[in-house]
Design a protein around this motif. Structure first.
Motif, PDB file in Angstrom:
ATOM      1  N   MET A   1      31.734  -4.599   7.521  1.00 47.63           N
ATOM      2  CA  MET A   1      32.023  -3.631   8.582  1.00 47.63           C
ATOM      3  C   MET A   1      33.280  -4.061   9.324  1.00 47.63           C
ATOM      4  N   THR A   2      34.285  -3.198   9.410  1.00 49.74           N
ATOM      5  CA  THR A   2      35.522  -3.537  10.087  1.00 49.74           C
ATOM      6  C   THR A   2      35.441  -3.177  11.554  1.00 49.74           C
ATOM      7  N   GLU A   3      36.415  -3.701  12.309  1.00 47.69           N
ATOM      8  CA  GLU A   3      36.457  -3.386  13.746  1.00 47.69           C
ATOM      9  C   GLU A   3      36.607  -1.899  13.966  1.00 47.69           C
ATOM     10  N   GLN A   4      37.389  -1.231  13.098  1.00 46.95           N
ATOM     11  CA  GLN A   4      37.637   0.193  13.287  1.00 46.95           C
ATOM     12  C   GLN A   4      36.406   1.037  12.997  1.00 46.95           C
ATOM     13  N   THR A   5      35.558   0.618  12.040  1.00 51.63           N
ATOM     14  CA  THR A   5      34.424   1.448  11.644  1.00 51.63           C
ATOM     15  C   THR A   5      33.133   1.076  12.338  1.00 51.63           C
ATOM     16  N   ALA A   6      33.087  -0.066  13.012  1.00 49.72           N
ATOM     17  CA  ALA A   6      31.858  -0.494  13.672  1.00 49.72           C
ATOM     18  C   ALA A   6      31.485   0.474  14.784  1.00 49.72           C
ATOM     19  N   ARG A   7      30.199   0.856  14.844  1.00 49.70           N
ATOM     20  CA  ARG A   7      29.731   1.688  15.938  1.00 49.70           C
ATOM     21  C   ARG A   7      29.723   0.870  17.220  1.00 49.70           C
ATOM     22  N   PRO A   8      29.808   1.551  18.402  1.00 54.17           N
ATOM     23  CA  PRO A   8      29.860   0.801  19.666  1.00 54.17           C
ATOM     24  C   PRO A   8      28.718  -0.188  19.832  1.00 54.17           C
ATOM     25  N   GLU A   9      27.496   0.216  19.418  1.00 56.10           N
ATOM     26  CA  GLU A   9      26.371  -0.686  19.609  1.00 56.10           C
ATOM     27  C   GLU A   9      26.467  -1.936  18.741  1.00 56.10           C
ATOM     28  N   HIS A  10      27.414  -1.923  17.775  1.00 55.00           N
ATOM     29  CA  HIS A  10      27.611  -3.094  16.927  1.00 55.00           C
ATOM     30  C   HIS A  10      28.788  -3.955  17.405  1.00 55.00           C
ATOM     31  N   LYS A  11      29.671  -3.399  18.251  1.00 53.57           N
ATOM     32  CA  LYS A  11      30.882  -4.120  18.631  1.00 53.57           C
ATOM     33  C   LYS A  11      30.628  -4.996  19.856  1.00 53.57           C
ATOM     34  N   ILE A  12      29.666  -5.882  19.708  1.00 46.89           N
ATOM     35  CA  ILE A  12      29.317  -6.808  20.781  1.00 46.89           C
ATOM     36  C   ILE A  12      29.779  -8.202  20.376  1.00 46.89           C
ATOM     37  N   ALA A  13      30.598  -8.803  21.226  1.00 50.25           N
ATOM     38  CA  ALA A  13      31.171 -10.118  20.951  1.00 50.25           C
ATOM     39  C   ALA A  13      30.629 -11.137  21.952  1.00 50.25           C
ATOM     40  N   GLY A  14      30.837 -12.398  21.647  1.00 50.47           N
ATOM     41  CA  GLY A  14      30.418 -13.472  22.533  1.00 50.47           C
ATOM     42  C   GLY A  14      31.619 -14.229  23.070  1.00 50.47           C
ATOM     43  N   ALA A  15      31.359 -15.088  24.038  1.00 48.86           N
ATOM     44  CA  ALA A  15      32.386 -15.972  24.586  1.00 48.86           C
ATOM     45  C   ALA A  15      31.779 -17.361  24.736  1.00 48.86           C
ATOM     46  N   PRO A  16      32.485 -18.389  24.300  1.00 49.39           N
ATOM     47  CA  PRO A  16      31.913 -19.740  24.358  1.00 49.39           C
ATOM     48  C   PRO A  16      31.458 -20.179  25.749  1.00 49.39           C
ATOM     49  N   ILE A  17      32.054 -19.619  26.811  1.00 54.18           N
ATOM     50  CA  ILE A  17      31.649 -20.058  28.145  1.00 54.18           C
ATOM     51  C   ILE A  17      30.224 -19.639  28.475  1.00 54.18           C
ATOM     52  N   SER A  18      29.676 -18.661  27.741  1.00 50.50           N
ATOM     53  CA  SER A  18      28.258 -18.339  27.915  1.00 50.50           C
ATOM     54  C   SER A  18      27.371 -19.502  27.485  1.00 50.50           C
ATOM     55  N   TRP A  19      27.941 -20.403  26.703  1.00 52.37           N
ATOM     56  CA  TRP A  19      27.247 -21.629  26.293  1.00 52.37           C
ATOM     57  C   TRP A  19      27.763 -22.843  27.080  1.00 52.37           C
ATOM     58  N   GLY A  20      28.508 -22.611  28.141  1.00 53.80           N
ATOM     59  CA  GLY A  20      29.006 -23.696  28.977  1.00 53.80           C
ATOM     60  C   GLY A  20      30.294 -24.327  28.500  1.00 53.80           C
ATOM     61  N   VAL A  21      30.937 -23.755  27.480  1.00 52.85           N
ATOM     62  CA  VAL A  21      32.173 -24.321  26.931  1.00 52.85           C
ATOM     63  C   VAL A  21      33.357 -23.756  27.717  1.00 52.85           C
ATOM     64  N   CYS A  22      34.083 -24.639  28.417  1.00 54.13           N
ATOM     65  CA  CYS A  22      35.120 -24.188  29.346  1.00 54.13           C
ATOM     66  C   CYS A  22      36.302 -25.152  29.332  1.00 54.13           C
ATOM     67  N   GLU A  23      37.487 -24.596  29.670  1.00 45.85           N
ATOM     68  CA  GLU A  23      38.724 -25.392  29.680  1.00 45.85           C
ATOM     69  C   GLU A  23      38.872 -26.262  30.922  1.00 45.85           C
ATOM     70  N   VAL A  24      38.043 -26.044  31.942  1.00 48.50           N
ATOM     71  CA  VAL A  24      38.199 -26.775  33.205  1.00 48.50           C
ATOM     72  C   VAL A  24      37.681 -28.211  33.043  1.00 48.50           C
ATOM     73  N   PRO A  25      38.498 -29.222  33.360  1.00 51.57           N
ATOM     74  CA  PRO A  25      38.031 -30.619  33.258  1.00 51.57           C
ATOM     75  C   PRO A  25      36.802 -30.860  34.125  1.00 51.57           C
ATOM     76  N   GLY A  26      35.810 -31.538  33.544  1.00 54.65           N
ATOM     77  CA  GLY A  26      34.609 -31.855  34.300  1.00 54.65           C
ATOM     78  C   GLY A  26      33.675 -30.691  34.537  1.00 54.65           C
ATOM     79  N   TRP A  27      33.872 -29.591  33.822  1.00 54.60           N
ATOM     80  CA  TRP A  27      33.046 -28.393  34.018  1.00 54.60           C
ATOM     81  C   TRP A  27      31.570 -28.667  33.767  1.00 54.60           C
ATOM     82  N   GLY A  28      31.287 -29.432  32.720  1.00 50.97           N
ATOM     83  CA  GLY A  28      29.895 -29.723  32.394  1.00 50.97           C
ATOM     84  C   GLY A  28      29.768 -30.170  30.960  1.00 50.97           C
ATOM     85  N   PHE A  29      28.540 -30.316  30.507  1.00 50.57           N
ATOM     86  CA  PHE A  29      28.278 -30.732  29.127  1.00 50.57           C
ATOM     87  C   PHE A  29      28.783 -29.653  28.165  1.00 50.57           C
TER      88      PHE A  29
END
Length: 295
Positions: A1-29
């Motif tokens: 399934m390509t980005e162009q053909t994916a239905r809206p309910e399928h075009k859900i992405a994630g971001a690493p910061i939802s798992w605590g992964v961040c560029e700020v020094p000392g942010w956390g584990f």
């Protein structure tokens, strides 16, 4: 399934910061990439933002291979840039970053106008010359990215040069760059994200969806809490469990023909490696809620 053909309910992405992964020094584990990417696919996400430098391999082809091994594609990434400093030209740095975007198939450059200091707990304010320089650089970067097939968007963000409602309006009126509508940072900065989606949907080219406990957010606005303290106290909630009108925002955007990604981004700080399911539980709740809104 390509980005162009994916239905809206399928075009859900994630971001690493939802798992605590961040560029700020000392942010956390910091959880390892393999776990984060594996858990993204477990909850049915199709794509991810790239995350901070070092989270994924720097070599674009290797990055694309790692993502493909997990059944994910690259959406783009959160890119902190100094845009207001005299003598500091952001264009060469962006041009280098775009090399990786092109090779990995990422198509959205999410810019943050950072202050130059680590973290998001304090910030200076721009004078007239600083504003002129920042707005000019936004247009220059957007033009460069467009010439290479990438959409640059500005991410208003707590603790950066563009945080408040008035500052967002100055960008809308003084620059041609598109916006990343981050439902949490806008609300904390004093902008109603649903109203912005209603008023200027044509300027919004990327979505970061997070829910917010407005009581804790008010303590950030009043200076009682720093941003990082508020994140630790659970200011960000799974979608549907806070005070952001996610349904109205999605409705306004879809009514205006939005066909981009819906990126789940619940800023999280971990103190140690989770002993239970960890952050993925909240991501699953948000994904299920968003699917009901999109269906």
């Amino acid at each position: 399934m390509t980005e162009q053909t994916a239905r809206p309910e399928h075009k859900i992405a994630g971001a690493p910061i939802s798992w605590g992964v961040c560029e700020v020094p000392g942010w956390g584990f910091q959880l390892p990439p393999d776990r984060v990417l594996k858990e993204m696919r477990e909850v049915g996400l199709l794509a991810t933002e790239i995350g901070p430098e070092g989270f994924l391999p720097n070599e674009p082809e290797v990055m694309a291979s790692v993502l493909a091994d997990h059944g994910l594609q690259a959406v783009g990434g959160f890119t902190p840039l100094l845009l207001h400093v005299p003598g500091r030209d952001p264009v060469p740095e962006v041009d280098r970053i775009l090399d990786g975007y092109i090779a990995s198939g990422a198509r959205v450059l999410v810019l943050s106008a950072v202050t130059g200091s680590a973290g998001y707990d304090t910030r200076p304010h721009l004078d007239e010359a600083g504003w002129k320089r920042l707005l000019s650089n936004l247009d220059r970067v957007a033009m460069l990215a467009a010439g290479r097939g990438v959409r640059a968007v500005l991410h208003p963000h707590v603790g950066t040069m563009i945080e408040t409602g008035d500052e967002v309006q100055q960008v809308l009126h003084g620059s041609s760059i598109s916006l990343c509508l981050d439902t949490g940072h806008l609300l904390i900065g004093g902008t109603d994200p649903a109203e912005l989606a209603r008023q200027a949907p044509e300027r919004i080219a990327h979505l970061h969806l997070k829910d917010v406990d407005s009581t804790i957010a008010a303590r950030v606005q009043s200076g009682q809490l720093t941003y990082s303290e508020a994140v630790r106290q659970g200011m960000y909630r799974p979608l549907g469990q806070g005070d952001v009108d996610v349904s109205a925002i999605v409705g306004h955007m879809r009514a205006n023909g939005y066909n981009g990604w819906y990126t789940l981004e619940q800023d999280t700080i971990l103190t140690e490696e989770p002993k239970d399911r960890g952050p993925v539980a909240d991501v699953r709740t948000s994904a299920e809620y968003l699917r009901t809104v999109l269906a």
